[in-house]
Design an enzyme around this catalytic site. Structure first.
Site, PDB file in Angstrom:
ATOM      1  N   ASN A  13       0.865  -1.188   0.000  1.00 30.75           N
ATOM      2  CA  ASN A  13       0.000   0.000   0.000  1.00 30.75           C
ATOM      3  C   ASN A  13       0.898   1.232   0.000  1.00 30.75           C
ATOM      4  O   ASN A  13       1.441   1.597   1.038  1.00 30.75           O
ATOM      5  CB  ASN A  13      -0.897  -0.042   1.252  1.00 30.75           C
ATOM      6  N   LYS A  15       0.131   4.235  -0.396  1.00 37.21           N
ATOM      7  CA  LYS A  15      -0.559   5.433   0.142  1.00 37.21           C
ATOM      8  C   LYS A  15      -0.312   6.634  -0.776  1.00 37.21           C
ATOM      9  O   LYS A  15      -0.202   6.444  -1.983  1.00 37.21           O
ATOM     10  CB  LYS A  15      -0.116   5.675   1.588  1.00 37.21           C
ATOM     11  N   HIS A  99      -9.762   1.183   4.645  1.00 34.31           N
ATOM     12  CA  HIS A  99      -8.495   1.405   5.364  1.00 34.31           C
ATOM     13  C   HIS A  99      -8.737   2.392   6.504  1.00 34.31           C
ATOM     14  O   HIS A  99      -9.532   3.322   6.378  1.00 34.31           O
ATOM     15  CB  HIS A  99      -7.435   1.955   4.409  1.00 34.31           C
ATOM     16  N   GLU A 101      -7.127   4.808   7.590  1.00 36.04           N
ATOM     17  CA  GLU A 101      -6.924   6.238   7.272  1.00 36.04           C
ATOM     18  C   GLU A 101      -8.160   6.806   6.580  1.00 36.04           C
ATOM     19  O   GLU A 101      -8.507   7.976   6.777  1.00 36.04           O
ATOM     20  CB  GLU A 101      -5.649   6.401   6.418  1.00 36.04           C
ATOM     21  N   GLU A 171      -5.724  -4.723  10.456  1.00 30.05           N
ATOM     22  CA  GLU A 171      -4.710  -3.700  10.656  1.00 30.05           C
ATOM     23  C   GLU A 171      -5.002  -2.918  11.928  1.00 30.05           C
ATOM     24  O   GLU A 171      -5.783  -1.950  11.895  1.00 30.05           O
ATOM     25  CB  GLU A 171      -4.708  -2.726   9.470  1.00 30.05           C
ATOM     26  N   GLY A 177       2.262   2.434  10.760  1.00 34.40           N
ATOM     27  CA  GLY A 177       3.257   3.498  10.629  1.00 34.40           C
ATOM     28  C   GLY A 177       3.972   3.838  11.922  1.00 34.40           C
ATOM     29  O   GLY A 177       4.662   4.853  12.013  1.00 34.40           O
ATOM     30  N   SER A 216       3.047  -1.909  10.373  1.00 28.85           N
ATOM     31  CA  SER A 216       4.496  -1.978  10.641  1.00 28.85           C
ATOM     32  C   SER A 216       5.105  -3.334  10.303  1.00 28.85           C
ATOM     33  O   SER A 216       5.996  -3.805  11.001  1.00 28.85           O
ATOM     34  CB  SER A 216       4.798  -1.588  12.095  1.00 28.85           C
ATOM     35  N   GLY A 237       2.698  -1.104   4.323  1.00 27.94           N
ATOM     36  CA  GLY A 237       2.755   0.314   3.973  1.00 27.94           C
ATOM     37  C   GLY A 237       4.183   0.763   3.756  1.00 27.94           C
ATOM     38  O   GLY A 237       4.769   0.532   2.695  1.00 27.94           O
ATOM     39  N   GLY A 238       4.788   1.367   4.781  1.00 29.07           N
ATOM     40  CA  GLY A 238       6.120   1.966   4.663  1.00 29.07           C
ATOM     41  C   GLY A 238       7.143   1.067   3.991  1.00 29.07           C
ATOM     42  O   GLY A 238       7.893   1.510   3.104  1.00 29.07           O
TER      43      GLY A 238
HETATM   44  P1  PGA Z   1       2.557   0.438   7.636  1.00 27.61           P
HETATM   45  O1  PGA Z   1       1.129   0.676   6.972  1.00 27.61           O
HETATM   46  O2  PGA Z   1       3.105  -0.847   7.103  1.00 27.61           O
HETATM   47  O3  PGA Z   1       3.380   1.637   7.202  1.00 27.61           O
HETATM   48  O4  PGA Z   1       2.368   0.400   9.107  1.00 27.61           O
HETATM   49  C1  PGA Z   1       0.255  -0.397   6.751  1.00 27.61           C
HETATM   50  C2  PGA Z   1      -1.035   0.091   6.163  1.00 27.61           C
HETATM   51  O5  PGA Z   1      -1.529   1.147   6.575  1.00 27.61           O
HETATM   52  O6  PGA Z   1      -1.607  -0.553   5.263  1.00 27.61           O
END
Ligand code: PGA
Length: 256
Positions: A13, A15, A99, A101, A171, A177, A216, A237-238
């Protein structure tokens, strides 16, 4: 590691990161580093503007699928700034819905997530529906209730053949994050709680539907997080913004 009934999936992802050129470069690097037969289905979720260029780049490469991070539920019309699931049909295979967010920053409710999920399915695409609890909810012992309610809102009343096309991503919001992932036991416990809800609604499907872990996930943590039988890969994500690390996460989905 995932049950033989389910193929693991690792989705990146991205983002709101990468312009078109950067997205192409990142996808090229993933493509170059991926083995001929990856241990998991690999899906990239770039920003919308890069879906078409990436579609061109990856044409003929069946190792890597594409997904959108969001969509709108109406098919077309006066909805400035939105893109419908129907429009995404020729661009990708998956659409992420719900998601945290989107839920937290843009106020999306369970009902709206369900409208999006229905639209994705109606367009012949596959939804990845994200669920997760806040730190307060976890500390109050409400994790299973919260994610159970989100899963119920997504799956209740869905035709079984449509429900079978869904993937769930657990999640925990406090893990996204933050560099602090859930423990493998917590990830497995949450996946079990989600499957219990699916089982109560669609008994034949509970063992078939994939449940990913996200929050994470890193090259270091992935193997442990993907180890439980209940966890079928990850939503990353990251770590998905660095090809080398993302490839290591994909590698961690291999059966041990
Ligand atoms: P993250 O994000 O791996 O940076 O924690 C995961 C996500 O929001 O899908």
């Amino acid at each position: 590691m995932t049950s033989p009934l389910r193929r693991p999936l690792v989705a990146g992802n991205w983002k709101m990161n990468t312009g078109v050129e950067e997205a192409l470069e990142l996808a090229r690097q993933v493509q170059a580093g991926l083995p001929d037969r990856p241990p998991a289905e690999v899906v990239l979720l770039p920003p919308l503007i890069s879906l078409w260029p990436l579609r061109q780049l990856l044409r003929g490469d069946d190792r890597i699928g594409l997904g959108a991070q969001n969509c709108y539920w109406e098919r077309s019309g006066a909805f400035t700034g939105e893109v419908s699931a129907a429009m995404l049909r020729s661009l990708c295979d998956y659409v992420l819905v719900g998601h945290s967010e989107r839920r937290q920053l843009f106020g999306e409710t369970d009902d709206q997530v369900r409208l999006k999920l229905d639209a994705v399915l109606a367009s012949g695409l596959r939804p990845i529906v994200a669920v997760g609890e806040t730190l307060d909810q976890r500390q109050a012992g409400r994790t299973d209730d919260v994610i159970g309610a989100q899963a119920r809102a997504a799956f209740q009343g869905l035709e079984p053949d449509l429900a079978a096309r869904c993937t769930v991503a657990y999640e925990p919001i406090w893990a996204i994050g933050t560099g602090r992932s859930a423990s493998p036991e917590d990830a497995a416990g949450a996946a079990d709680a989600i499957r219990r809800v699916i089982d109560s609604l669609h008994p034949a499907l509970a063992r078939q539907i994939r449940v990913l872990y996200g929050g994470s996930v890193s090259a270091e943590s992935a193997a442990d997080l993907f180890a439980p039988e209940a966890v079928d890969g990850g939503l990353v994500g990251g770590a998905s913004l660095r090809a080398g690390e993302f490839l290591a996460v994909v590698g961690a989905a291999a059966p041990v």
